[in-house]
Design an enzyme around this catalytic site. Structure first.
Site, PDB file in Angstrom:
ATOM      1  N   GLY A   3     -11.897  -4.375   0.724  1.00  0.00           N
ATOM      2  CA  GLY A   3     -12.909  -4.128   1.282  1.00  0.00           C
ATOM      3  C   GLY A   3     -14.078  -3.036   0.842  1.00  0.00           C
TER       4      GLY A   3
ATOM      5  N   ARG B 114       1.182  -1.098  -0.055  1.00  0.00           N
ATOM      6  CA  ARG B 114       0.184  -0.028   0.301  1.00  0.00           C
ATOM      7  C   ARG B 114       0.922   0.779   0.093  1.00  0.00           C
ATOM      8  NH1 ARG B 114      -5.104  -2.423   4.269  1.00  0.00           N
ATOM      9  NH2 ARG B 114      -6.121  -2.218   2.758  1.00  0.00           N
TER      10      ARG B 114
ATOM     11  N   LYS C   8     -15.052 -15.837   6.481  1.00  0.00           N
ATOM     12  CA  LYS C   8     -16.747 -15.568   6.965  1.00  0.00           C
ATOM     13  C   LYS C   8     -17.547 -15.345   5.982  1.00  0.00           C
ATOM     14  CE  LYS C   8     -15.782 -14.587  11.917  1.00  0.00           C
ATOM     15  NZ  LYS C   8     -17.132 -13.069  12.403  1.00  0.00           N
TER      16      LYS C   8
ATOM     17  N   GLY D 219      -6.359  -7.005   0.784  1.00  0.00           N
ATOM     18  CA  GLY D 219      -6.573  -7.920   2.026  1.00  0.00           C
ATOM     19  C   GLY D 219      -5.238  -8.337   1.568  1.00  0.00           C
TER      20      GLY D 219
END
Length: 407
Positions: free
Chosen positions: A388, A41, A206, A364
């Site tokens: 995200g 990043r 998840k 991510g």
């Protein structure tokens, strides 16, 4: 939306330009001795900062790091980031020990044309993430006092309604940085006039984190390949036992509905046919052998935890990616940080490189896996800095940080 080119064309020499970057990088070690384990990043932020500095701007870089609770926390200091940013820019980067206090003002006042400063973690101030509009606005006012112009370039934060992302652009003349422009351009290739076949590979822990994007992609994708911890909820929805694997039982009805809708719409869902299991989650610090075993996905033994897709699944996934024209990948296939469970993620990355598709790695853990497993980043079509934000864009949601830049 005004661009960095527009801003520079109007002249930035001698002007204070606040760049909202995303320098939220992983750190290892004790406070004061921390090292950056993945500087992707930071490297992504360099082009915009360089262009402004070379145009004579006085560049004030801001970012968050981690999730401090609205007060200074040495575990989340941007001090090591300032050092690495200076190395990548090949120019000094002054570091301010606060965000809007005396150190920030002194540091900004000390900048000369072409100079670069990094302020301390924005989230050390509660106003950055406040739910209260007035509190958030008051913090944005103090940030605005430090600058003449604003450049939004932190794509990894544009889905947050935070002071530096949402409120600050309304207080200063603003433009989108080069990274934001690139990210949005790439995402439009995944939503407008997509070249087909279009496959989406989703992993991570998840399933609840990905239901929104699955719902949206059922109208757009030709194939959806599932891996990671979330796959066990899909296997359970198919009636299979999943041992002690991660399972969100409350999401099984929703997953069954999506599988049914996919069948009705002709969208192919690809699930693993075999799984790599172990007795417990592996030690990621020592990387000690975990005694893995490969079992059929529909016959997982009790007391065993699924931690990666198996060898037959790797072949299956590679075959379903081989003829694609567009691929979006978000989330690893297993616990890639441990060598016993990295082969599934490695196989997906290699399949993308072996094919001819336009490939987007959705930030991510997927981006971290590409680097950790030794792949050449430049060989992929695009590696996003914001998983995200990418997912919410693909869900069709409005991203506050982009909306603020369009005003």
């Amino acid at each position: 939306m005004q661009t960095l080119d527009d801003l520079i064309a109007r002249g930035v020499a001698g002007r204070r330009v606040l760049v909202r970057a995303d320098l939220n990088v992983p750190l290892a070690g004790a406070p004061g001795e921390q090292t950056i384990t993945d500087d992707g990043r930071i490297r992504a932020a360099v082009p915009t900062i360089t262009r402004l500095a070379e145009a004579g701007a006085r560049v004030i870089v801001t970012s968050h790091l981690g999730r401090p609770k609205g007060e200074p926390d040495p575990r989340y200091s941007l001090a090591p980031v300032a050092v690495r940013l200076g190395e990548l820019l090949d120019r000094p980067v002054a570091f301010a020990g606060d965000t809007v206090g005396p150190a920030a003002r002194e540091t900004v006042d000390g900048l000369s044309d072409g100079g670069v400063a990094l302020l301390e973690n924005l989230r050390f101030n509660p106003g950055e993430t406040a739910k209260d509009d007035a509190e958030r606005g008051a913090f944005a006012d103090r940030l605005a006092e430090l600058a003449d112009l604003y450049v939004g370039d932190g794509f990894g934060a544009v889905h947050r309604r935070h002071a530096s992302v949402w409120d600050l652009p309304a207080r200063l003349p603003h433009a989108a940085g080069g990274l934001i422009a690139t990210e949005v351009g790439v995402l439009r290739r995944l939503t407008d006039d997509v070249e087909r076949p279009y496959a989406v590979v989703l992993g991570g822990a998840k399933v609840s984190d990905k239901l929104g994007v699955i719902d949206h992609l059922l109208e757009r994708a030709d194939r959806i390949l599932i891996g990671g911890g979330m796959v066990f909820t899909f296997l359970a929805a198919r009636g299979h036992s999943v041992g002690s694997s991660l399972l969100q039982e409350d999401q099984i009805p929703a997953v069954r509905e999506y599988l049914s809708r996919a069948e009705e719409r002709g969208v192919e869902f690809v699930l693993p046919v075999d799984v790599v299991v172990a007795e417990s989650f592996p030690d990621l610090e020592t990387k000690a052998p975990a005694n893995p075993e490969t079992v059929p996905a529909d016959a997982m033994p009790e007391g065993r935890m699924g931690l990666d897709i198996g060898p037959e699944s790797r072949k299956l996934y590679a075959s379903r990616l081989a003829d694609t024209a567009t691929v979006f990948w978000n989330g690893p296939m297993g616990v890639f940080e441990h060598p016993d469970f990295a082969d599934g993620t490695r196989a997906v990355a290699q399949a993308l490189l072996d094919g001819n598709a336009f490939t987007v790695v959705g930030g991510g853990d997927s981006a971290a896996a590409v680097r950790l497993l030794g792949f050449d980043e430049t060989a992929f079509g695009h590696i996003s800095t914001g998983g995200g934000a990418s997912l919410e864009y693909l869900e069709g949601k409005t991203l506050p940080g982009l909306a603020a830049l369009e005003d």
